[in-house]
Enzyme design. Structure first.
Site, short mmCIF file in Angstrom:
data_model
loop_
_atom_site.label_atom_id
_atom_site.label_comp_id
_atom_site.label_asym_id
_atom_site.label_seq_id
_atom_site.Cartn_x
_atom_site.Cartn_y
_atom_site.Cartn_z
N LYS A 287 86.62 52.50 42.63
CA LYS A 287 86.19 51.11 42.44
C LYS A 287 86.27 50.66 40.99
O LYS A 287 86.26 49.46 40.72
CB LYS A 287 84.77 50.94 42.98
CG LYS A 287 84.67 51.14 44.47
CD LYS A 287 85.34 50.01 45.21
CE LYS A 287 85.19 50.15 46.70
NZ LYS A 287 85.67 48.98 47.43
N SER B 270 83.58 58.73 52.98
CA SER B 270 84.79 57.97 53.30
C SER B 270 86.04 58.77 52.90
O SER B 270 87.09 58.64 53.54
CB SER B 270 84.79 56.60 52.60
OG SER B 270 84.81 56.74 51.20
#
Ligand code: PLP
Length: 313
Positions: free
Chosen positions: A48, A274
């Protein structure tokens, strides 16, 4: 890979150029090779950082964000940590909406990096469409105040640009053609960015979008709760463009968690849920494609963010 002795102007320059590793032990025989792009090497330990920088610099370039303004976002914590980091380096205030459904490490990281954090209470710690909607509403409310800039990750195409660089890196790092790529989707930014880079480079890659089996919006049109942070938001994200993926598949949460534990114990690759989901999807794709082919998946972040939620317990 960057040398430890590189000398950078600011911490922002350490974003990206992450290593890629060929899995040696958890991919069964007669499967394609599987490579994991290790995004935990970014400064806040997640992919991110790339999109946070792209959103802030995109806004600065267009004159939408300048000194003295406050950045606003709702987030499960990874984007929040990345934005808190970028805002700390650039001197912006950061007001963030998150929830107790997400890892304590992520909430603490945002605070440590100077963010003003608002935590919305979840029902039983589950990530549900209702919780995500509450977070979006609260962030939109704050964003109406003067001198604020809402990065609005779900609708911000700058993030795709941020992730295209990750795709270019993958293409440079792997000599052979990339036959398969799969990625679990939250905003769909990383799937879109990497897929765009692969297509621009002329790669003939089968691209698969992954979603949790209990929230199969793309494959079955239904939604539900799960605990895979950052993905399966309960609606089809605005940035997901059918042109850039071939089809969607579900991954069972238990399999994602089991794969994260196997990655740690058998490959020494310490990543979150994830990432386990992406590698589980990649191993299935490697089975379909067979030997002498190459599959790539993103290991989104570090397992350190998942110690308190019990992923490795
Ligand atoms: C840990 C984690 N994995 C995966 C994703 C999904 O990535 P994207 O939003 O690029 O689809 C996110 C997004 O928040 C995340 O935080």
């Amino acid at each position: 890979m960057q040398s430890k002795h590189n000398n950078y102007n600011t911490a922002l320059d350490t974003i990206g150029n992450t290593p890629i590793i060929k899995l040696q032990n958890i991919v069964p025989p007669n499967h394609a090779n599987v490579y994991a792009k290790l995004e935990s090497y970014n400064p806040t330990g997640s992919k991110k950082d790339r999109m946070a920088l792209a959103m802030i610099e995109g806004a600065e370039e267009r004159g939408e964000l300048s000194n003295g303004m406050t950045v606003v976002e709702y987030t499960g914590g990874s984007t929040g940590s990345a934005l808190a980091f970028v805002c700390a380096v650039k001197g912006y205030k950061f007001h963030v909406i998150s929830s107790d459904a997400f890892g304590r490490e992520k909430l603490d990281t945002m605070r440590a990096l100077g963010a003003k954090l608002e935590v919305i209470k979840s029902q039983d710690g589950k990530i549900t469409p209702d919780l995500i909607n509450q977070m979006i509403q609260r962030a939109s409310e704050i964003a109406r105040k003067p001198d604020t800039f809402f990065t609005n990750q779900l609708s911000n195409p700058d993030i795709i640009r941020g992730f295209e660089k990750m795709g270019h890196e993958i293409i440079e790092q792997i000599a052979e053609p990339i036959d398969g790529f799969c990625d679990s989707i939250g905003t769909a930014g990383s799937l879109m960015g990497v897929s765009r880079s692969l297509k621009t480079a002329g790669q003939d890659t089968l691209v698969i979008a992954l979603e949790p089996s209990t929230s199969p919006i793309l494959t079955r049109g239904t939604t539900g709760g799960h605990n895979i942070e950052g993905v399966g938001l309960g609606f089809i994200p605005e940035l997901l463009d059918n042109k850039y993926y071939d089809h969607a598949r579900t991954v069972d949460e238990n399999e994602a968690r089991q794969t994260a534990r196997k990655l740690a114990r058998e490959e020494g690759i310490f990543v979150g849920t994830s990432s386990g989901m992406n590698i589980a999807g990649a191993i299935k794709l490697a089975k379909d494609l067979g030997p002498d082919k190459t599959v790539v998946a993103i290991a989104c972040d570090t397992g350190l963010k998942y110690l308190s939620e019990g992923l490795f317990s």
